[in-house]
Design an enzyme around this catalytic site. Structure first.
Site, PDB file in Angstrom:
ATOM      1  N   ALA A 159      46.987 -50.084 -30.643  1.00 23.04           N
ATOM      2  CA  ALA A 159      48.292 -49.431 -30.761  1.00 23.04           C
ATOM      3  C   ALA A 159      48.411 -48.258 -29.784  1.00 23.04           C
ATOM      4  CB  ALA A 159      48.543 -49.015 -32.207  1.00 23.04           C
ATOM      5  N   SER A 160      48.592 -47.034 -30.286  1.00 27.02           N
ATOM      6  CA  SER A 160      48.899 -45.904 -29.397  1.00 27.02           C
ATOM      7  C   SER A 160      47.723 -45.432 -28.552  1.00 27.02           C
ATOM      8  CB  SER A 160      49.457 -44.740 -30.202  1.00 27.02           C
ATOM      9  OG  SER A 160      50.781 -45.019 -30.600  1.00 27.02           O
ATOM     10  N   GLN A 161      46.526 -45.983 -28.759  1.00 26.84           N
ATOM     11  CA  GLN A 161      45.474 -45.716 -27.785  1.00 26.84           C
ATOM     12  C   GLN A 161      45.822 -46.348 -26.439  1.00 26.84           C
ATOM     13  OE1 GLN A 161      41.682 -45.613 -30.871  1.00 26.84           O
ATOM     14  NE2 GLN A 161      41.360 -46.338 -28.797  1.00 26.84           N
TER      15      GLN A 161
END
Length: 432
Positions: free
Chosen positions: A91-93
């Site tokens: 995801a937001s990584q």
């Protein structure tokens, strides 16, 4: 025969000291083995209490492995144990990798940090803002153009479109509530730039530069990378970042042959127990059998703990790893330095060009000032602590997550670090 046997013995004897040097224990890297056992116990407790199906934790010091463990299940229903090479939805990584792609193009002069986004996406030439006043919503023009810097720092005013004043408009355009929890686009059968062109016609929730608002900013940057480079985002990231760094398992969609390596997604039930999440955007997602057309730079990548650690070690080493340079040291310094003042937090946390920064000891657990990192919606977190030469990651798949594991794991790592000095043998090449 005697000569041959003598040679074997001699070669083996010569090799022993070298092997002993490369197999260092935690104590030689400044960690207490007894205290690291608390991390073992803590992780296993989450699994035993069924609050978590499984997890992987990786801790590196100056590129050397201090701790690497897999606990529990990658897919409990399929009877698959978690392993250290399990693949996770990060995801937001993804944001840090896409931000690195943008900054590499800035270094080449193809993008300017203060360029208006409309240079690459025409619908951003005249953006608007939805202003809520009780039940009334007024759409007003943006006071200035949104820039690349605004997107990198999440100060463009762009959310994920789930706020009451904009949700209906976003849903009608296939975004916000129509995109899982807002950030999910893996099921879209259109290129990311088509989606971002449409986003530019929607109202945002704050004026550019006036607030820290988390949302589609890095997905917009993914389109900017495509337009500035003339290359699809997945190919750009592969050829410019992941392949040069030897990251074999980081990509937007899963290879069919790796299906059994992908961890299942679980959800925290009302009683706190982890239950298997449903199929679809709010659960397992379309990372295996989806249209495979939407390369979401803000939330779309898959990776392993070991793979992603190579990217983080490149950042910790000032933009290079194993003789491969991705960014200049000064560019990395910009990424890890607070660029937004107190817009992100008034209590000692900042935000750079892709990372949350710790500016005061105590603002983020035991992170020292100068540490930085971020997290992913499925429960993953990572930290880089340059002072201690430390990089660590927690990989889980829990959405939504009602546990406190993301707070506990960093504490359990830091309480086992018993010296403040850098580890004795610095080496880029040990991350393999």
């Amino acid at each position: 025969m005697r000569i041959s046997n003598w040679l074997v013995v001699a070669i083996a004897a010569c090799a022993l000291p070298v092997a002993a040097q490369t197999l260092q224990g935690p104590s030689s890297l400044g960690f207490s083995a007894d205290r690291l056992a608390r991390l073992d116990h803590g992780l296993q407790q989450y699994v035993d209490e069924q609050r978590l199906a499984g997890a992987v934790v990786l801790v590196l010091r100056d590129g050397q492995t201090v701790y690497e463990r897999a606990v529990g299940w990658s897919d409990k229903e399929a009877n698959r144990r978690m392993t250290t090479d399990t693949i996770f939805r990060i995801a937001s990584q993804s944001k840090a990798i896409t931000s690195t792609a943008v900054l590499s193009l800035i270094e080449e002069g193809r993008i300017g940090l203060n360029d208006p986004v409309s240079r690459f996406i025409p619908t951003f030439a005249r953006t608007s803002v939805a202003v809520a006043d009780g039940n009334a919503v007024t759409i007003v023009p943006a006071r200035r153009p949104i820039t690349i810097r605004d997107l990198l720092t999440h100060t463009a005013g762009i959310s994920y479109g789930t706020e009451n004043q904009v949700a209906a408009r976003y849903e009608a355009k296939g975004l916000g509530p129509a995109a899982g929890l807002g950030w999910y686009t893996a099921d879209k059968s259109e290129p990311i730039c088509d989606t971002m062109e449409r986003l530019g016609t929607l109202p945002f929730v704050a004026q550019p530069g006036e607030a820290w608002v988390y949302g589609y900013n890095t997905d917009v940057l993914g389109c900017v990378v495509e337009r500035a480079s003339g290359t699809p985002l997945d190919e750009f990231i592969r050829t410019r970042i992941t392949e040069p760094l030897g990251m074999k398992d980081t990509r937007f969609f899963l290879r069919p042959e790796d299906r059994s390596r992908l961890a299942a997604v679980y959800s925290s039930a009302p009683d706190g127990k982890a239950v298997r999440a449903p199929d679809g955007p709010k659960g397992q997602g379309n990372y295996v059998d989806g249209p495979r057309r939407s390369f979401a730079g803000g939330a779309g990548l898959l990776s392993t703990a070991r793979d992603y650690s190579r990217f983080l070690e490149m950042i910790r080493n000032g933009g290079q790893l194993g003789g491969v340079r991705i960014l200049a040291p000064r560019t990395v310094q910009l990424m890890r330095t607070n660029q937004v003042g107190v817009l992100h937090s008034t209590n000692g946390l900042g935000f750079g060009l892709g990372f949350e920064t710790t500016d005061r000891y105590g603002a983020n657990g035991m992170d020292p000032a100068g540490a930085f990192g971020w997290a992913g919606a499925y429960g993953t977190i990572y930290r880089i602590d340059p002072e201690a030469g430390l990089t660590f990651l927690l990989m889980v798949q829990l959405l939504p997550n009602s546990t406190d594991i993301r707070e506990k794991v960093p504490t359990l790592v830091y309480q086992a670090l018993v010296d403040r000095a850098a580890a004795p043998q610095k080496s880029e090449s040990r991350v393999q």
